[in-house]
Design a protein around this motif. Structure first.
Motif, PDB file in Angstrom:
ATOM      1  N   THR A  72       0.989  -1.086   0.031  1.00 16.76           N
ATOM      2  CA  THR A  72      -0.124   0.021  -0.037  1.00 16.76           C
ATOM      3  C   THR A  72       0.927   1.202  -0.028  1.00 16.76           C
ATOM      4  O   THR A  72       1.947   1.312   0.922  1.00 16.76           O
ATOM      5  N   PRO A  73       0.927   2.285  -1.027  1.00 16.37           N
ATOM      6  CA  PRO A  73       1.584   3.270  -0.903  1.00 16.37           C
ATOM      7  C   PRO A  73       1.486   4.181   0.444  1.00 16.37           C
ATOM      8  O   PRO A  73       0.245   4.292   0.804  1.00 16.37           O
ATOM      9  N   ARG A  74       2.321   4.681   0.784  1.00 16.98           N
ATOM     10  CA  ARG A  74       2.598   5.651   1.978  1.00 16.98           C
ATOM     11  C   ARG A  74       3.669   6.518   1.669  1.00 16.98           C
ATOM     12  O   ARG A  74       4.580   6.411   0.865  1.00 16.98           O
ATOM     13  N   SER A  75       3.258   7.863   2.300  1.00 16.97           N
ATOM     14  CA  SER A  75       4.198   9.210   1.976  1.00 16.97           C
ATOM     15  C   SER A  75       4.901   8.838   3.274  1.00 16.97           C
ATOM     16  O   SER A  75       4.807   8.450   4.211  1.00 16.97           O
ATOM     17  N   ILE A  76       6.164   9.496   2.880  1.00 16.56           N
ATOM     18  CA  ILE A  76       6.984   9.779   4.111  1.00 16.56           C
ATOM     19  C   ILE A  76       7.831  11.208   3.934  1.00 16.56           C
ATOM     20  O   ILE A  76       8.048  11.356   2.675  1.00 16.56           O
ATOM     21  N   LEU A  77       8.587  11.705   4.746  1.00 19.99           N
ATOM     22  CA  LEU A  77       9.279  12.866   4.788  1.00 19.99           C
ATOM     23  C   LEU A  77      10.496  12.461   4.138  1.00 19.99           C
ATOM     24  O   LEU A  77      11.327  11.474   4.514  1.00 19.99           O
ATOM     25  N   PHE A  78      11.130  13.254   3.216  1.00 21.51           N
ATOM     26  CA  PHE A  78      12.387  13.081   2.461  1.00 21.51           C
ATOM     27  C   PHE A  78      13.632  12.810   3.426  1.00 21.51           C
ATOM     28  O   PHE A  78      14.476  11.931   3.235  1.00 21.51           O
ATOM     29  N   ASP A  79      13.744  13.812   4.411  1.00 17.72           N
ATOM     30  CA  ASP A  79      14.913  13.625   5.494  1.00 17.72           C
ATOM     31  C   ASP A  79      14.729  12.531   6.227  1.00 17.72           C
ATOM     32  O   ASP A  79      15.839  12.068   6.426  1.00 17.72           O
ATOM     33  N   ASP A  80      13.680  12.195   6.555  1.00 20.23           N
ATOM     34  CA  ASP A  80      13.521  10.990   7.296  1.00 20.23           C
ATOM     35  C   ASP A  80      13.925   9.740   6.514  1.00 20.23           C
ATOM     36  O   ASP A  80      14.363   8.570   7.112  1.00 20.23           O
ATOM     37  N   LEU A  81      13.585   9.826   5.305  1.00 14.59           N
ATOM     38  CA  LEU A  81      13.954   8.715   4.476  1.00 14.59           C
ATOM     39  C   LEU A  81      15.514   8.607   4.307  1.00 14.59           C
ATOM     40  O   LEU A  81      15.862   7.398   4.381  1.00 14.59           O
TER      41      LEU A  81
END
Length: 478
Positions: free
Chosen positions: A244-253
Motif C-alpha cells: 500500500t503506498p505511503r508518504s514519508i518525509l524525504f529527510d526521514d527517508l
C-alpha cells in the motif's frame, strides 16, 4: 575530453590521471597504446574504427563515443571524435539537482552520518560515480542518484546496469526523481517527490516523498478479506501481502535508509517484479510469509515507535478535496418522509444496554463492540424497500418538476440504505458486498410475496407515510 578510456581490444579501462593508467602490471602501457593510436592516425584510419572509446559519462549513458589520444603541453588527453559527445561531459548540473544533493548531506549529518557528493568509486576494472554517497550504520553505504525532469522524455538509460554495478560494490542504489514516468519503472528502487523549484528543495521545510515507499498489508484470504486473491481463485485460505503506498518525509527517508530502518525489497507478483522501499519490520514479515504462507507472520512490536507530527512547515500545500456538488437551487431536495429511521451512534455509556442485533439467519447475535450495533437486519430490509419504491415512483413520473423532486427523495433513501449496510457490515465483521446483495434479494422477495398474497408488506409502517401509499410500489396509480 575524458579521463577514463575504454580499450576495446585489450578490454581494460585506462585512467589518464595515473602514470601507469591504473594497471601497474603492464610496463609502459601508455607508450604502447599511444604509439598504436599514432600509427592509426598516420594511416588515416577513422577514429570510429580504432580501439578507444569513452569509458565514463558516455558509456554510462549507453553511447559508444570514439576517442583518440594526444599530448598537449606535456599533458595526456583523450579527445572525443564528435562534438555532441564532448558536450555530454560539460552539461551543467541544474540548481534543483544541487539542492537535492545539499539536502541529502544535511539530513544525513543531522542523523550522525557522513557523506559526500560526486564520489567516484573503483569497481574492478571499471568506475562508478555516485551523485551523493552516504556512509550509514554497520558499514552500510547508500548511493543517492538524482534524476530530474531535465533528462529528456525517454528517461535515463542503463539504470539497471548502473544499479547492479553499485550493488556489486556494496552500495545500495537509491534513485530519486520528480517525474511520474520514471517512478513507475522497476529497473531500480525509485522514489519521487513533487516537481519543486530549487529554493523550496533547499529550505528546511518538510519535503514529502509521494511515491516509492510502501507499507505491506498482511491478510488472510477468506470471506472477510478486502483484497482479491492474487492466485486468481475465489478464496484460497492462505496468507498474502499487499503493498500500500505511503508518504514519508524525504529527510526521514535519508536517515532511515542509512540506519537500516527502511530497506529496499523486490516484491514478486503474478506478472512482474516490483522494487520499492519498506520498513525493516515489514521486510522480515515478508520473508516469513515466503517461508510459510499457511499462517500470518507475527505483527511487530510497535511499542515506543508511534509517529509524531512534524514541527516544520511543509514545502507545498496539500491538495484540497473538491467541494461536494449540491442540488440545484431551483428544486431543493425535500426531506424524505416515511424512510426507516437509522439510529445514530449510541453513547458509550449506554452501550451495555444496547439491543442485540438480528443476524441474516434470523438469530440474535451479540457483537464484539456494542457501540457499533446501530441497526438490525430488519431495518436494512426496510431501508432497501423504501429506496426501491422511491425508484419505481420516479419511473412512473413524466413531469420534469415532479421527477426532479422524486429523484431527491430516491437519492436520500438510497443514501440511508447504503449507510445502514455499511454500519451493519462493520459491526458484524461481514463482507459488505455479500451483505448488500443479500439485503436486496430479501427485500425484493418480501415485496413479491406481499403482491402474491395481496396482504400488507413486512414493516408496512415504513411505506404508509409515503405519498401515494404502497400502491405505487406495485406500479399502480395512487
Amino acid at each position: 575530453m575524458a579521463n577514463i578510456v575504454w580499450h576495446r581490444k585489450l578490454r581494460i579501462y585506462l585512467d589518464l590521471t595515473r602514470a601507469d593508467l591504473g594497471h601497474e602490471e603492464y610496463e609502459d602501457l601508455w607508450g604502447t597504446v599511444y604509439a598504436m593510436d599514432r600509427m592509426y592516425a598516420a594511416r588515416d584510419v577513422p577514429v570510429r574504427e580504432r580501439d578507444l572509446q569513452c569509458g565514463g559519462v558516455c558509456q554510462e549513458a549507453g553511447v559508444e563515443a570514439p576517442m583518440f589520444l594526444r599530448v598537449r603541453n606535456g599533458k595526456r588527453e583523450a579527445v572525443h571524435e564528435r562534438a555532441e559527445d564532448e558536450e555530454r561531459h560539460t552539461a551543467p548540473v541544474s540548481d534543483e539537482h544541487k539542492a537535492y544533493q545539499e539536502r541529502i548531506l544535511k539530513a544525513a549529518q543531522e542523523g550522525g552520518y557522513r557523506g559526500d557528493s560526486e564520489v567516484r568509486t573503483r569497481v574492478g576494472r571499471s568506475w562508478i560515480q555516485t551523485d551523493t554517497l552516504i556512509e550509514g550504520a554497520d558499514g552500510r553505504r547508500i548511493g543517492w542518484e538524482i534524476q530530474l525532469s531535465s533528462a529528456g522524455t525517454d528517461g535515463p538509460r542503463s539504470v539497471r546496469a548502473r544499479a547492479s554495478k553499485a550493488e556489486k560494490n556494496g552500495i545500495t542504489p537509491a534513485w530519486h526523481t520528480d517525474r511520474a514516468d520514471y517512478a513507475h519503472r522497476h529497473d531500480s528502487h525509485w522514489t519521487r517527490s513533487d516537481n519543486l523549484p530549487a529554493y523550496v528543495i533547499a529550505k528546511t521545510g518538510d519535503l514529502r516523498v509521494v511515491s516509492g515507499f510502501r507499507a505491506l498489508d498482511f491478510w488472510r484470504c477468506d470471506i472477510h478479506a478486502v483484497h482479491p486473491c492474487p492466485k486468481g481463485v475465489r478464496r484460497c485460505g492462505k496468507a498474502h501481502a499487499t503493498p500500500t503506498p505511503r508518504s514519508i518525509l524525504f529527510d526521514d527517508l535519508v536517515r532511515s535508509t542509512a540506519a537500516g530502518l527502511i530497506v529496499p525489497i523486490q516484491f514478486r507478483t503474478a506478472t512482474k517484479q516490483q522494487r520499492f522501499w519498506v520498513t525493516g519490520a515489514d521486510r522480515d514479515r515478508l520473508e516469513g510469509l515466503y517461508a510459510d504462507d499457511t499462517q500470518l507472520p507475527p505483527a511487530p512490536d510497535m511499542a515506543g515507535s508511534a509517529n509524531r507530527a512534524s514541527y516544520n512547515r511543509p514545502t507545498c500545500k496539500p491538495t484540497r478535496d473538491p467541494a461536494p456538488s449540491s442540488l440545484p437551487t431551483s428544486a431543493p431536495a425535500p426531506a424524505a418522509t416515511g424512510l426507516p429511521h437509522i439510529p445514530a451512534q449510541p453513547d458509550p455509556s449506554a452501550s451495555e444496554s444496547a439491543t442485540p442485533l438480528v443476524s441474516p439467519a434470523g438469530t440474535v447475535v451479540q457483537g464484539d463492540d456494542h457501540r457499533e450495533e446501530t441497526v438490525s437486519f430488519e431495518v436494512l430490509i426496510a431501508a432497501q424497500q423504501a429506496a426501491d419504491c422511491a425508484r419505481q415512483r420516479l419511473e412512473q413520473l413524466s413531469s420534469n418538476e415532479e421527477r426532479q423532486h422524486q429523484r431527491a427523495v430516491w437519492l436520500e433513501a438510497a443514501s440511508q440504505a447504503q449507510a445502514a449496510v455499511t454500519r451493519y457490515a462493520k459491526a458484524k465483521r461481514l463482507n459488505r458486498f455479500e451483505l448488500e446483495q443479500r439485503v436486496r434479494q430479501t427485500a425484493r422477495e418480501a415485496v413479491g410475496r406481499t403482491d402474491s398474497k395481496s396482504s400488507s408488506p413486512p414493516l408496512g409502517s415504513v411505506f404508509k407515510d409515503h405519498p401515494g401509499g404502497r400502491s405505487w410500489c406495485r406500479g399502480t396509480s395512487s
